[in-house]
Design a protein around this motif. Structure first.
Motif, PDB file in Angstrom:
ATOM      1  N   ASP A 242       0.806  -1.214   0.000  1.00  0.00           N
ATOM      2  CA  ASP A 242       0.000   0.000   0.000  1.00  0.00           C
ATOM      3  C   ASP A 242       0.845   1.272   0.000  1.00  0.00           C
ATOM      4  O   ASP A 242       0.297   2.374  -0.073  1.00  0.00           O
TER       5      ASP A 242
ATOM      6  N   ALA B 214      -9.814   8.114  -7.167  1.00  0.00           N
ATOM      7  CA  ALA B 214      -9.153   9.026  -8.099  1.00  0.00           C
ATOM      8  C   ALA B 214      -9.691   8.838  -9.518  1.00  0.00           C
ATOM      9  O   ALA B 214      -9.923   9.819 -10.248  1.00  0.00           O
ATOM     10  N   ALA B 215      -9.908   7.581  -9.907  1.00  0.00           N
ATOM     11  CA  ALA B 215     -10.455   7.306 -11.243  1.00  0.00           C
ATOM     12  C   ALA B 215     -11.860   7.892 -11.380  1.00  0.00           C
ATOM     13  O   ALA B 215     -12.223   8.429 -12.444  1.00  0.00           O
TER      14      ALA B 215
ATOM     15  N   GLU C   8      -2.476  10.520  -5.976  1.00  0.00           N
ATOM     16  CA  GLU C   8      -3.692   9.784  -6.309  1.00  0.00           C
ATOM     17  C   GLU C   8      -3.586   8.299  -5.987  1.00  0.00           C
ATOM     18  O   GLU C   8      -4.507   7.531  -6.280  1.00  0.00           O
ATOM     19  N   ASP C   9      -2.490   7.879  -5.389  1.00  0.00           N
ATOM     20  CA  ASP C   9      -2.253   6.443  -5.227  1.00  0.00           C
ATOM     21  C   ASP C   9      -2.838   5.851  -3.952  1.00  0.00           C
ATOM     22  O   ASP C   9      -2.823   4.634  -3.769  1.00  0.00           O
ATOM     23  N   GLU C  10      -3.368   6.684  -3.046  1.00  0.00           N
ATOM     24  CA  GLU C  10      -3.911   6.146  -1.799  1.00  0.00           C
ATOM     25  C   GLU C  10      -5.248   5.446  -2.030  1.00  0.00           C
ATOM     26  O   GLU C  10      -5.543   4.434  -1.400  1.00  0.00           O
ATOM     27  N   ASP C  11      -6.076   5.991  -2.911  1.00  0.00           N
ATOM     28  CA  ASP C  11      -7.369   5.381  -3.249  1.00  0.00           C
ATOM     29  C   ASP C  11      -7.551   5.534  -4.756  1.00  0.00           C
ATOM     30  O   ASP C  11      -8.176   6.479  -5.235  1.00  0.00           O
ATOM     31  N   ARG C  12      -6.981   4.598  -5.498  1.00  0.00           N
ATOM     32  CA  ARG C  12      -6.964   4.712  -6.959  1.00  0.00           C
ATOM     33  C   ARG C  12      -8.363   4.677  -7.559  1.00  0.00           C
ATOM     34  O   ARG C  12      -8.633   5.335  -8.569  1.00  0.00           O
TER      35      ARG C  12
END
Length: 538
Positions: free
Chosen positions: A66, A380-381, A373-377
């Protein structure tokens, strides 16, 4: 003078910090140095603000996958770094037939009952809890009566779970109950091992309650060293928000069993678990710091001893940030910038939806979203999809992580559309750099924008505040500021005056210097390891 660490960093791995002891051990859950954001920036600021103190870092994360590479360079006075992942998938243990120790599980039951029915005297109850934990913790060592294998595989554990399910669980699925309890409690064994193996420190400083706070409670119990707690946001409140939004928590009741006024059992179980950990940390802490008065009062309401609580607001590096004002263009940049992680608690979707109105009325306007944006991809999408669906692809720009100093001269408004905040550094940094703020009415945002005391309020409004999840109100407030130069410049002047008078890092460092001196003075010069004794297993 800073002593050299036992194993200094190498060119190959500048994060390989190992020491035999340290002055202050920071207990960091999901933050510095692997996660960027306001709390991590504050931790970095505190470490660099006390170069004479030898800091150790204990990072607690969920799973190694993670997190990517560290987001921050470690200051020279960080002499030790260790990382632990409490939800890591480990190799399956060899299952061995085990009856389990009836007395040990009886004591564990007593602990759960104490958490379930808190007494009127929190201090007296904490003494009982501490005594019971001191009795149980050695039993959790490998090979002892309450070790991880006993919890996972013994018949006593099975019988205890079954009895608890029959007595308390209102969800019809025993399978989900069984795995929820396992997932919830297994980190306790990991943290117990971390506490036993921790290098000696003269004091401990946890930056939240939760798992890091529980670890702090164990270390305080083991060593007698002072424990400091700094809560930026109230951990239990933020976990409740996460839990209410989560989709992984099951509710197996059928349509006739569900009651809209009741929280599903498993959500309620998780909430009560984090409340118990939080209360334990409050009672164990020598000093409990909130960022502003509303949160301090909430801490007291949640069980913190009032006499140990105090407010220390965030402070910013005013000389560095104030220099950015000279780089600003004469015309107000038509740029609204949300600086923060792209995660649900920041409600980035509301900011994007507000931009549809803003751009319609002010075509030159742009929205910049500056954060990882990588904590909850998945979230983010969804944010990207909303921007595309609203025809804002060219107007809403996802910039990823950016340096504050590079951004501030180019933007006209700092925007926070969050559903929860504490005392956000980004607003203060914006004020210092000459940028007004627009925020939702959460945490201390109203205090920062409009002032707290009568003297503070007399400085004027440094922007505006709107309700949570109100894109139209957010858009209207942004337009009112950006299209009215007189109002914008008044807000800029108010923000500069407020941050210079009340929120400098020198003020913050002074308050923390007092706390550290008190804690380190109690400890003396030499850290000591005071491990709990393990009884001989018969």
């Amino acid at each position: 003078m800073i002593q050299a660490p036992s194993s200094p960093p190498t060119a190959a791995d500048p994060y390989a910090r190992r020491a035999a002891d340290c002055d202050v051990m920071l207990l960091l859950e999901g933050t510095f140095p692997y996660v960027s954001g306001g709390v991590s920036s504050w931790v970095n600021q505190i470490i660099r603000g006390f170069p004479e103190i030898r800091f150790g870092l204990c990072f607690i994360g969920s799973r190694s996958q993670d997190y990517g590479a560290p987001r921050y360079a470690l200051p020279d006075n960080v002499v030790h770094l260790e990382t632990h992942y409490i939800h890591e998938h480990l190799a399956a243990s060899r299952v061995v037939r085990s009856g389990g120790d009836a007395h040990a599980f009886e004591r564990m039951h007593a602990l759960h009952e104490m958490f379930r029915r808190p007494g009127a005297d929190a201090g007296e109850q904490h003494q009982e809890l501490t005594a019971l934990l001191a009795e149980l913790m050695p039993l959790m060592n490998d090979g002892q009566a309450l070790d991880e294998d006993a919890f996972l595989f013994s018949k006593q554990a099975w019988d205890y779970l079954a009895q608890q399910y029959r007595s308390f669980c209102s969800d019809p699925s025993f399978v989900d109950y069984f795995w929820t309890v396992r997932i919830m409690h297994l980190p306790i064994w990991t943290l117990a091992r971390v506490a036993r193996d921790m290098i000696p420190a003269r004091c401990y400083h946890t930056i939240s309650t939760g798992y890091a706070g529980f670890l702090g409670s164990l270390l305080k119990m083991q060593t007698g060293r002072a424990l400091l707690l700094s809560e930026h946001g109230i951990y239990t409140k933020e976990r409740k928000i996460d839990l209410f939004q989560s989709e992984w928590i099951r509710d197996n009741r059928n349509v006739f069993e569900k009651d809209a006024s009741q929280i599903p059992y498993f959500r309620d179980l998780w909430i009560r678990f984090f409340e118990a950990l939080g209360n334990l940390c409050y009672q164990a802490s020598n000093h409990i710091v909130a960022l502003y008065e509303t949160n301090r009062l909430r801490q007291i309401n949640d069980g913190a001893p009032a006499e140990r609580t105090r407010n220390i607001p965030n402070g910013i590096d005013l000389p560095r940030l104030s220099r950015l004002r000279a780089q600003r263009p004469e015309k107000i940049p038509p740029v609204l910038c949300l600086l923060g992680r792209v995660v649900p608690i920041k409600d980035v979707k509301t900011f994007i939806r507000a931009m549809r109105t803003v751009v319609t009325q002010y075509p030159e306007a742009e929205a910049w979203i500056a954060g990882p944006e990588d904590e909850d991809r998945a979230y983010a999408a969804e944010c990207h999809a909303i921007a595309d669906g609203l025809g804002l692809t060219d107007k809403v720009k996802f910039l990823g992580f950016q340096k504050i100093d590079d951004l501030m001269p180019k933007i006209g408004l700092v925007v926070l559309s969050s559903i929860s905040e504490a005392l956000p550094l980004v607003l203060l940094e914006g004020f210092a750099a000459g940028v007004p703020g627009l925020a939702t009415d959460v945490g201390s945002c109203r205090q920062l924008i409009f002032g707290l005391s009568a003297e503070d309020q007399a400085l004027g409004a440094a922007g505006d505040v709107v309700g949570i999840a109100e894109p139209q109100a957010l858009a209207n407030a942004a337009l009112a500021l950006l299209t009215d130069p007189e109002r914008w410049h008044a807000a800029q002047a108010a923000g500069i005056a407020r941050v210079e008078r009340y929120y400098t890092q020198e003020m913050m460092f002074g308050a923390y210097r007092q706390l550290y001196q008190d804690a380190l003075g109690q400890a003396g010069a030499t850290p000591q390891r005071a491990a709990l004794r393990c009884p001989v297993k018969h």
